[in-house]
Design a protein around this motif. Structure first.
Motif, short mmCIF file in Angstrom:
data_model
loop_
_atom_site.label_atom_id
_atom_site.label_comp_id
_atom_site.label_asym_id
_atom_site.label_seq_id
_atom_site.Cartn_x
_atom_site.Cartn_y
_atom_site.Cartn_z
N ARG A 287 17.21 23.14 12.90
CA ARG A 287 16.45 22.90 14.12
C ARG A 287 17.26 22.95 15.36
NH1 ARG A 287 15.52 17.13 14.60
NH2 ARG A 287 16.98 16.56 12.60
N ILE B 275 19.37 23.35 18.43
CA ILE B 275 20.29 24.46 19.06
C ILE B 275 21.09 25.23 17.91
CG2 ILE B 275 22.43 24.37 20.25
CD1 ILE B 275 21.75 21.95 21.97
N ARG C 92 21.35 20.74 6.19
CA ARG C 92 21.53 19.34 5.46
C ARG C 92 20.77 19.41 4.04
NH1 ARG C 92 21.87 14.00 8.67
NH2 ARG C 92 20.15 14.96 9.78
N ASP D 65 25.90 18.73 3.60
CA ASP D 65 25.76 17.64 4.87
C ASP D 65 27.21 17.75 5.24
OD1 ASP D 65 26.49 14.93 5.86
OD2 ASP D 65 24.77 14.24 4.62
N VAL D 66 27.16 17.68 6.80
CA VAL D 66 28.71 17.85 7.31
C VAL D 66 29.55 16.65 7.19
CG1 VAL D 66 28.15 19.87 8.93
CG2 VAL D 66 27.63 17.44 9.53
N ASN E 268 28.29 22.73 14.75
CA ASN E 268 27.06 22.13 15.82
C ASN E 268 26.31 21.02 15.42
OD1 ASN E 268 24.60 22.66 17.71
ND2 ASN E 268 23.74 22.82 15.72
N TRP F 259 30.30 11.11 12.29
CA TRP F 259 29.09 11.96 12.54
C TRP F 259 29.49 13.01 13.40
CZ3 TRP F 259 23.55 11.20 14.76
CH2 TRP F 259 22.46 12.19 14.10
N TYR G 279 28.40 7.69 21.34
CA TYR G 279 28.13 9.03 21.05
C TYR G 279 29.53 9.68 22.02
CZ TYR G 279 25.71 13.55 21.99
OH TYR G 279 25.50 14.93 21.81
N LYS H 143 32.38 12.26 21.32
CA LYS H 143 32.49 13.78 21.77
C LYS H 143 33.81 13.64 22.69
CE LYS H 143 28.57 15.62 20.57
NZ LYS H 143 28.40 16.58 19.64
N GLY I 77 24.72 21.92 27.44
CA GLY I 77 23.61 21.70 28.63
C GLY I 77 22.87 20.37 28.24
N VAL J 168 19.57 19.99 26.95
CA VAL J 168 18.35 21.00 26.19
C VAL J 168 17.45 20.42 25.70
CG1 VAL J 168 18.40 22.96 24.62
CG2 VAL J 168 20.96 22.08 25.51
N1 LIG Z 1 20.11 18.65 23.05
C1 LIG Z 1 20.87 18.32 24.03
O1 LIG Z 1 20.53 18.10 24.93
C2 LIG Z 1 22.26 18.34 23.63
C3 LIG Z 1 23.21 17.86 24.57
C4 LIG Z 1 24.51 17.87 24.66
C5 LIG Z 1 25.24 18.22 23.34
N2 LIG Z 1 24.15 18.32 22.13
C6 LIG Z 1 24.70 18.33 21.19
O2 LIG Z 1 24.32 19.63 20.26
C7 LIG Z 1 24.51 19.67 18.92
C8 LIG Z 1 22.98 20.03 18.34
O3 LIG Z 1 22.08 18.92 18.72
P1 LIG Z 1 20.59 19.44 18.92
O4 LIG Z 1 20.00 18.83 20.16
O5 LIG Z 1 20.05 20.79 18.62
O6 LIG Z 1 19.96 18.29 17.91
P2 LIG Z 1 18.99 18.25 16.67
O7 LIG Z 1 17.61 19.06 17.35
O8 LIG Z 1 18.76 16.86 16.29
O9 LIG Z 1 19.32 19.20 15.56
C9 LIG Z 1 20.48 18.78 14.83
C10 LIG Z 1 20.69 19.59 13.70
O10 LIG Z 1 21.84 19.12 12.95
C11 LIG Z 1 21.44 18.70 11.69
N3 LIG Z 1 22.30 17.72 11.25
C12 LIG Z 1 22.69 16.44 11.58
N4 LIG Z 1 23.29 15.72 10.80
C13 LIG Z 1 23.81 16.62 9.84
C14 LIG Z 1 24.54 16.29 8.72
N5 LIG Z 1 25.08 15.20 8.45
N6 LIG Z 1 24.94 17.33 7.98
C15 LIG Z 1 24.36 18.57 8.13
N7 LIG Z 1 23.34 18.99 9.27
C16 LIG Z 1 23.38 17.94 10.22
C17 LIG Z 1 20.19 18.25 11.49
O11 LIG Z 1 19.79 18.43 10.38
P3 LIG Z 1 18.37 17.97 9.69
O12 LIG Z 1 17.04 18.87 10.27
O13 LIG Z 1 18.51 17.77 8.47
O14 LIG Z 1 18.17 16.81 10.32
C18 LIG Z 1 19.52 19.35 12.80
O15 LIG Z 1 19.31 20.51 12.19
C19 LIG Z 1 24.78 18.42 18.57
O16 LIG Z 1 26.25 18.39 18.34
C20 LIG Z 1 24.60 17.65 19.85
O17 LIG Z 1 25.39 16.41 20.00
C21 LIG Z 1 22.85 18.50 22.31
#
Ligand SMILES: NC(=O)c1ccc[n+]([C@@H]2O[C@H](COP(=O)([O-])OP(=O)(O)OC[C@H]3O[C@@H](n4cnc5c(N)ncnc54)[C@H](OP(=O)(O)O)[C@@H]3O)[C@@H](O)[C@H]2O)c1
Length: 270
Positions: A11, A13, A34, A58-59, A86, A117, A165, A169, A196, A198
């Motif tokens: 899902r 990013i 996962r 699972d990471v 990621n 995590w 969180y 980071k 960013g 997102v």
């Molecule tokens: N979105 C933002 O604005 C934003 C901003 C700054 C940083 N980030 C960082 O960007 C990264 C991606 O975020 P996102 O916004 O894309 O989040 P997201 O839409 O919630 O997607 C997170 C993805 O990581 C997977 N995941 C979570 N825990 C896991 C685990 N233990 N083992 C394997 N896979 C796992 C999830 O798998 P499932 O589908 O199984 O749940 C999902 O596919 C993260 O590191 C987040 O901290 C995001």
């Protein structure tokens, strides 16, 4: 042509990294998820493109990542060019570090959960894929971080929520520097990259939890304080990933150890 592993690829990013990187049929993209039975968004891409391989891990489990690395090594012949670590996310965004209404046990547990995590899981992935990366051409390790973990951004934004969180980071950014120093003699590029702010709502599971509007309000106020020029809107996941890929391509060993953003900047995070 690169061989690349993307974790958290089901899902958000991570999924968009897989989508954009696999558009070049020369690239070989390993989408680490996962749960292989829950990949409704990734499945159409994986079914259509033979250069996308879906691998389960699972990471937070070193054993699962070891198994994934074994499967990937069998396909690549033991090498890997990029690791985009990621997977991660926020546990309880409402928690601040000194809230008198929250027990110290709850605050401590939230920090431990976030570290497991968002910090330790990257150490697992980085170390487990290192033997493959050593045999790769580019030796790039990208740990996806967040501007929220940046010290200067925090001083300016004065955001108190998301404490565990943010701290996890910040620790991730520090660890990237440690990797950069230790792996410098081998020509590695290890970087913490923030995507960013997102909008990933298209692939979000379920509705936004109750109370999130208030939390978002606090975040947005903090973002505006930190970056007054910001237009107030999240960027699309497509735009974020296009910019991040451009940054990753440009990065080299001389950049190793930095924390940067989709804007190719350690000062502009939004
Ligand atoms: N979105 C933002 O604005 C934003 C901003 C700054 C940083 N980030 C960082 O960007 C990264 C991606 O975020 P996102 O916004 O894309 O989040 P997201 O839409 O919630 O997607 C997170 C993805 O990581 C997977 N995941 C979570 N825990 C896991 C685990 N233990 N083992 C394997 N896979 C796992 C999830 O798998 P499932 O589908 O199984 O749940 C999902 O596919 C993260 O590191 C987040 O901290 C995001």
């Amino acid at each position: 042509m690169v061989q690349v592993v993307v974790t958290g690829a089901g899902r958000g990013i991570g999924l968009e990294f897989v989508n954009q990187l696999s558009q070049d049929s020369e690239n070989v993209v390993f989408a680490v998820v996962r749960n292989k039975s829950k990949i409704e968004y990734l499945k159409p891409i994986a079914d259509e493109r033979s250069n996308v391989h879906v691998v389960e891990a699972d990471v937070t489990s070193p054993q699962a990542l070891e198994q994934a690395a074994k499967e990937i090594a069998e396909i690549t012949g033991g090498s890997l060019d990029w690791l985009i670590s990621n997977a991660g996310g926020v546990t309880d965004p409402s928690i601040t570090i000194a809230d008198p209404n929250v027990s110290v046990e709850k605050v401590g547990q939230d920090f431990l959960d976030n570290y497991r995590w968002n910090t330790v899981s990257h150490i697992y992935a980085n170390n487990i894929f290192l033997p493959l990366l050593r045999k790769g051409k580019e030796k790039k390790i990208i740990n996806i971080s967040s501007g929220i973990g940046d010290e200067a951004f925090t001083r300016k934004s004065k955001i108190t929520i998301n404490a565990g969180y943010a701290s996890s980071k910040a620790a991730l950014n520090y660890n990237v520097l440690k990797y950069a120093i230790e792996l410098e003699p081998e020509g590695f590029t290890v970087v913490a990259l923030s995507p960013g702010f997102v909008d990933t709502s298209k692939t979000r599971d379920g509705p936004v939890p109750e109370g999130m509007a208030k939390i978002f309000g606090q975040l947005l106020d903090g973002f505006k304080l930190a970056e007054p020029e910001w237009d107030g809107n999240p960027i699309t996941v497509e735009d974020s990933v296009t910019k991040q890929i451009k940054v990753i391509k440009k990065l080299g060993p001389k950049d190793s150890g930095i924390s940067t953003s989709q804007n190719d900047s350690s000062e502009i995070w939004l």
